[in-house]
Design a protein around this motif. Structure first.
Motif, short mmCIF file in Angstrom:
data_model
loop_
_atom_site.label_atom_id
_atom_site.label_comp_id
_atom_site.label_asym_id
_atom_site.label_seq_id
_atom_site.Cartn_x
_atom_site.Cartn_y
_atom_site.Cartn_z
N ILE A 1 -14.91 4.64 9.52
CA ILE A 1 -14.97 3.54 8.84
C ILE A 1 -16.24 3.74 7.89
O ILE A 1 -15.83 3.72 6.58
CB ILE A 1 -14.06 2.40 8.71
N TYR B 1 -7.15 6.27 1.39
CA TYR B 1 -7.55 6.57 2.72
C TYR B 1 -7.78 5.58 3.96
O TYR B 1 -7.52 4.15 3.18
CB TYR B 1 -9.39 6.82 2.87
N GLU B 2 -7.91 6.15 5.00
CA GLU B 2 -8.08 4.69 6.32
C GLU B 2 -8.92 4.03 6.31
O GLU B 2 -9.98 4.40 6.53
CB GLU B 2 -7.36 4.94 7.63
N CYS C 1 -12.51 10.03 10.94
CA CYS C 1 -12.20 8.90 11.59
C CYS C 1 -13.40 7.58 11.61
O CYS C 1 -13.03 6.54 12.30
CB CYS C 1 -12.15 9.31 12.70
#
Length: 257
Positions: free
Chosen positions: A204, A230-231, A202
């Motif tokens: 970044i 990936y975020e 979670c």
């Protein structure tokens, strides 16, 4: 006089080297009257109100954490720099007798944790901004340390998970230079484990910094990862103040790196 069966039960529940709370002992079937009498007879030794050991054996941080892991309702793991140190990967030397121990959990630390021993400083890290529930207790990303025979093992993050946890602490609690040194030695990480961790993570900041360091050291496993999946968020992230912008991962890093 203490009930013989209850005394034997206490000995099984609380072997030398572990700690237990009054509430946990009651949950295991020992009544309050017995516990109070055990304290009066010195069968139990109180460390702080409501927290006990069975003898005078000095506590280790491993014993405290192992006790926590079996008592706390929320899953707790040794992570970050401490987990890497258990694997011999942290390049970390303890300069005094008080050992810093990084613990990761979605729950809150017990109020007594840093009051019962002078051997360690327990540094609590919340996991809600790092991992979803599907990762926290997943045995695929955890390892066990059998710190003492016949006692419960320590659960700690494997190196793939531990390095991502550690990067969330840069630069507040660990320097760029130190994590750079650690990452240089992580040439045996498993891309099979890294991929789902990076997809699920979670933070970044942790993901961008991980990819920058992996690219910097040109690790062989990097080519098996899929950063485009990936975020990674949008916009720039200032990690190193007064640093330079790395345009690939959109983070600021120290100018001399």
């Amino acid at each position: 006089m203490l009930n013989t069966d209850a005394r034997q039960r206490l000995k099984t529940l609380l072997p030398s080297g572990l700690v237990a709370t009054k509430a946990w002992l009651q949950q295991q079937g020992l009544d309050l009257h017995f516990i109070d009498n055990a304290v009066k007879s010195r069968t139990l030794r109180m460390l702080v109100p409501g927290v006990y050991v069975c003898d005078e054996t000095p506590l280790s941080w491993q014993g405290i954490v192992s006790s926590l892991q079996r008592m706390q309702p929320a899953f707790i793991t040794v992570g970050g720099i401490t987990a890497l140190n258990l694997e011999g990967l942290a390049h970390y030397q303890i300069k005094n007798q008080i050992v810093p121990v990084s613990l990761y959990s979605a729950g809150s630390p017990p109020a007594w944790l840093n009051k019962i021993t002078a051997c360690a400083n327990f540094e609590w890290r919340g996991t809600r901004r790092l991992w979803p529930d599907s990762i926290i207790e997943n045995a695929a990303y955890l390892r066990e340390n059998q710190w003492r025979q016949s006692l419960p093992p320590l659960h700690y993050s494997g190196p793939e998970r531990a390095i991502i946890e550690l990067l969330a602490d840069v630069p507040k609690n660990i320097s760029f230079e130190h994590v750079d040194q650690i990452m240089q030695g992580l040439f045996t990480l498993s891309p099979r484990k890294l991929e789902p961790l990076l997809l699920a993570n979670c933070s970044i900041k942790s993901k961008r910094l991980f990819l920058w360091l992996a690219e910097r050291h040109n690790h062989a496993w990097l080519k098996y990862l899929k950063p485009e999946q990936y975020e990674l968020g949008s916009g720039k992230r200032v990690i190193a103040h007064s640093g330079r912008l790395d345009t690939t991962w959109n983070i600021t890093v120290p100018k001399d790196m």
